[in-house]
Design a protein around this motif. Sequence first.
Motif, PDB file in Angstrom:
ATOM      1  N   VAL A 158       0.856  -1.184   0.000  1.00 35.57           N
ATOM      2  CA  VAL A 158       0.000   0.000   0.000  1.00 35.57           C
ATOM      3  C   VAL A 158       0.893   1.235   0.000  1.00 35.57           C
ATOM      4  N   LEU A 159       0.726   2.090  -1.025  1.00 34.45           N
ATOM      5  CA  LEU A 159       1.500   3.313  -1.157  1.00 34.45           C
ATOM      6  C   LEU A 159       0.558   4.474  -1.459  1.00 34.45           C
ATOM      7  N   GLY A 160       0.971   5.664  -1.061  1.00 35.17           N
ATOM      8  CA  GLY A 160       0.134   6.840  -1.267  1.00 35.17           C
ATOM      9  C   GLY A 160       0.621   7.694  -2.411  1.00 35.17           C
ATOM     10  N   SER A 161      -0.315   8.435  -3.008  1.00 32.04           N
ATOM     11  CA  SER A 161       0.024   9.406  -4.032  1.00 32.04           C
ATOM     12  C   SER A 161       0.484  10.686  -3.345  1.00 32.04           C
ATOM     13  N   ARG A 162       0.719  11.719  -4.115  1.00 29.98           N
ATOM     14  CA  ARG A 162       1.114  13.008  -3.570  1.00 29.98           C
ATOM     15  C   ARG A 162       0.084  14.049  -3.975  1.00 29.98           C
ATOM     16  N   ALA A 163       0.141  15.207  -3.333  1.00 25.97           N
ATOM     17  CA  ALA A 163      -0.726  16.303  -3.752  1.00 25.97           C
ATOM     18  C   ALA A 163      -0.289  16.776  -5.129  1.00 25.97           C
ATOM     19  N   ARG A 164      -1.235  17.136  -5.970  1.00 25.95           N
ATOM     20  CA  ARG A 164      -0.909  17.553  -7.322  1.00 25.95           C
ATOM     21  C   ARG A 164      -0.790  19.068  -7.389  1.00 25.95           C
TER      22      ARG A 164
ATOM     23  N   SER B 141       8.566  11.431  -7.473  1.00 24.76           N
ATOM     24  CA  SER B 141       9.536  10.518  -8.068  1.00 24.76           C
ATOM     25  C   SER B 141       9.798   9.308  -7.181  1.00 24.76           C
ATOM     26  N   VAL B 142       9.848   9.507  -5.848  1.00 20.08           N
ATOM     27  CA  VAL B 142      10.120   8.383  -4.942  1.00 20.08           C
ATOM     28  C   VAL B 142       8.981   7.370  -4.978  1.00 20.08           C
ATOM     29  N   ALA B 143       7.730   7.854  -4.877  1.00 17.61           N
ATOM     30  CA  ALA B 143       6.583   6.948  -4.911  1.00 17.61           C
ATOM     31  C   ALA B 143       6.503   6.216  -6.246  1.00 17.61           C
ATOM     32  N   ALA B 144       6.750   6.937  -7.334  1.00 13.71           N
ATOM     33  CA  ALA B 144       6.696   6.305  -8.653  1.00 13.71           C
ATOM     34  C   ALA B 144       7.740   5.211  -8.790  1.00 13.71           C
ATOM     35  N   GLN B 145       8.946   5.476  -8.297  1.00 15.75           N
ATOM     36  CA  GLN B 145       9.999   4.464  -8.363  1.00 15.75           C
ATOM     37  C   GLN B 145       9.652   3.237  -7.522  1.00 15.75           C
ATOM     38  N   MET B 146       9.050   3.456  -6.358  1.00 14.59           N
ATOM     39  CA  MET B 146       8.683   2.330  -5.500  1.00 14.59           C
ATOM     40  C   MET B 146       7.600   1.486  -6.152  1.00 14.59           C
ATOM     41  N   MET B 147       6.610   2.134  -6.750  1.00 14.08           N
ATOM     42  CA  MET B 147       5.554   1.397  -7.433  1.00 14.08           C
ATOM     43  C   MET B 147       6.106   0.651  -8.634  1.00 14.08           C
ATOM     44  N   HIS B 148       6.999   1.299  -9.360  1.00 21.89           N
ATOM     45  CA  HIS B 148       7.560   0.706 -10.565  1.00 21.89           C
ATOM     46  C   HIS B 148       8.401  -0.528 -10.245  1.00 21.89           C
ATOM     47  N   ARG B 149       9.109  -0.489  -9.119  1.00 23.96           N
ATOM     48  CA  ARG B 149      10.047  -1.565  -8.789  1.00 23.96           C
ATOM     49  C   ARG B 149       9.466  -2.615  -7.852  1.00 23.96           C
ATOM     50  N   SER B 150       8.255  -2.417  -7.376  1.00 22.53           N
ATOM     51  CA  SER B 150       7.683  -3.340  -6.403  1.00 22.53           C
ATOM     52  C   SER B 150       7.540  -4.744  -6.970  1.00 22.53           C
ATOM     53  N   LEU B 151       7.933  -5.733  -6.172  1.00 22.67           N
ATOM     54  CA  LEU B 151       7.784  -7.130  -6.557  1.00 22.67           C
ATOM     55  C   LEU B 151       6.367  -7.636  -6.346  1.00 22.67           C
ATOM     56  N   ALA B 152       5.575  -6.886  -5.602  1.00 22.05           N
ATOM     57  CA  ALA B 152       4.181  -7.243  -5.320  1.00 22.05           C
ATOM     58  C   ALA B 152       3.252  -6.211  -5.955  1.00 22.05           C
ATOM     59  N   PRO B 153       2.001  -6.563  -6.179  1.00 20.04           N
ATOM     60  CA  PRO B 153       1.042  -5.562  -6.655  1.00 20.04           C
ATOM     61  C   PRO B 153       0.939  -4.417  -5.656  1.00 20.04           C
ATOM     62  N   VAL B 154       0.668  -3.226  -6.155  1.00 16.40           N
ATOM     63  CA  VAL B 154       0.600  -2.032  -5.314  1.00 16.40           C
ATOM     64  C   VAL B 154      -0.832  -1.512  -5.270  1.00 16.40           C
ATOM     65  N   LEU B 155      -1.313  -1.274  -4.062  1.00 17.09           N
ATOM     66  CA  LEU B 155      -2.584  -0.576  -3.883  1.00 17.09           C
ATOM     67  C   LEU B 155      -2.240   0.906  -3.759  1.00 17.09           C
ATOM     68  N   ALA B 156      -2.457   1.661  -4.830  1.00 18.07           N
ATOM     69  CA  ALA B 156      -2.108   3.078  -4.858  1.00 18.07           C
ATOM     70  C   ALA B 156      -3.289   3.891  -4.318  1.00 18.07           C
ATOM     71  N   VAL B 157      -3.033   4.638  -3.260  1.00 21.14           N
ATOM     72  CA  VAL B 157      -4.088   5.345  -2.546  1.00 21.14           C
ATOM     73  C   VAL B 157      -4.002   6.841  -2.840  1.00 21.14           C
ATOM     74  N   PRO B 158      -5.084   7.453  -3.329  1.00 22.50           N
ATOM     75  CA  PRO B 158      -5.059   8.903  -3.572  1.00 22.50           C
ATOM     76  C   PRO B 158      -5.042   9.670  -2.271  1.00 22.50           C
ATOM     77  N   ARG B 159      -4.219  10.708  -2.199  1.00 25.27           N
ATOM     78  CA  ARG B 159      -4.150  11.513  -1.001  1.00 25.27           C
ATOM     79  C   ARG B 159      -5.382  12.409  -0.874  1.00 25.27           C
ATOM     80  N   SER B 160      -5.745  12.722   0.363  1.00 24.60           N
ATOM     81  CA  SER B 160      -6.946  13.510   0.596  1.00 24.60           C
ATOM     82  C   SER B 160      -6.809  14.942   0.131  1.00 24.60           C
ATOM     83  N   ASP B 161      -5.564  15.454  -0.005  1.00 20.21           N
ATOM     84  CA  ASP B 161      -5.402  16.820  -0.435  1.00 20.21           C
ATOM     85  C   ASP B 161      -5.156  16.944  -1.933  1.00 20.21           C
ATOM     86  N   ALA B 162      -5.269  15.816  -2.669  1.00 27.03           N
ATOM     87  CA  ALA B 162      -5.165  15.902  -4.123  1.00 27.03           C
ATOM     88  C   ALA B 162      -6.424  16.527  -4.689  1.00 27.03           C
ATOM     89  N   GLN B 163      -6.242  17.441  -5.602  1.00 24.74           N
ATOM     90  CA  GLN B 163      -7.387  18.160  -6.166  1.00 24.74           C
ATOM     91  C   GLN B 163      -7.485  17.876  -7.655  1.00 24.74           C
TER      92      GLN B 163
END
Length: 280
Positions: free
Chosen positions: A242-248, A258-280
């Motif tokens: 489980v990883l979070g997005s960032r505010a846009r 960039s850090v979150a994208a790299q972690m999702m890209h390199r993850s050996l397991a499926p990623v549950l990408a969670v939108p942040r509450s302050d993303a608009q």
Amino acid sequence: MSTVLPERVSTVVVALDASESSERAVPVGARLAARLHARLLPMSAVPKETAREERCERLQRLIPRSSGAAIEVVVDPDPADAIDIVLRGLEDAIACLGTHGRGRTAALLGSVTTELMRRRREPVVLVGPNYRNELTGRGLVACIDETPQATEIIPVALHWSKLLGERLTVITVAEAVPPALTSGPVRRKFGPNDDVDGFLRHAVAKWRAQGYDLDTEAVYDPISPASGLTDYLWAHPSTLVVLGSRARTGIERAIFGSVAAQMMHRSLAPVLAVPRSDAQ
């Protein structure tokens, strides 16, 4: 904008195109659907009606007959729009898709993924190029950093641990640094500067006080958070990360740093990408 947490997931929508990278999502989506007692819905978008029959045949070859899944191919030149429309027409559905990107930062995940995440309040399951089906394990891993918004993913991770009946471990990745030669605080390039275990205990204290039983683990790596997560997953194969997005913000309004994208890209397991509450 808060993350939507349905009581159950009724449909797992596996979004596919004509690429092999998108097809990585098929076994993940099928496994999730079985675990969640949900319907599996493979879908795809084509730009013209003349391409529909060929795409239908491709999807039919991909989907195991034992799944009993009925495929859906729609005509829409914008794949992200097509996925969004299908999801909005269903109740308690989640999208599962393979990521395409090969560039830097958010481009690692591909334009369809990032555009879909802009539109959705619900998490999206992403399957990156490093996904290893043979490493499928147990448990959920929520990876947080030291930013104030990072803990927003913990209640989402707890909810999904309940849906899947699996234990949650909250981790953070910090730079491994040698003992300081002089007195003073530790300064890391990434991760909490102070006591990392103490940081994690504080991060989950609210939920432990509410009676939730979850684990924490500090992960140390000399290279990067993505490298640390990869090594952790080799040693601890997991069902979902489980990883979070960032505010846009800014001109590009990138939904993933960039850090979150790299972690999702390199993850050996499926990623549950969670939108942040302050993303608009």
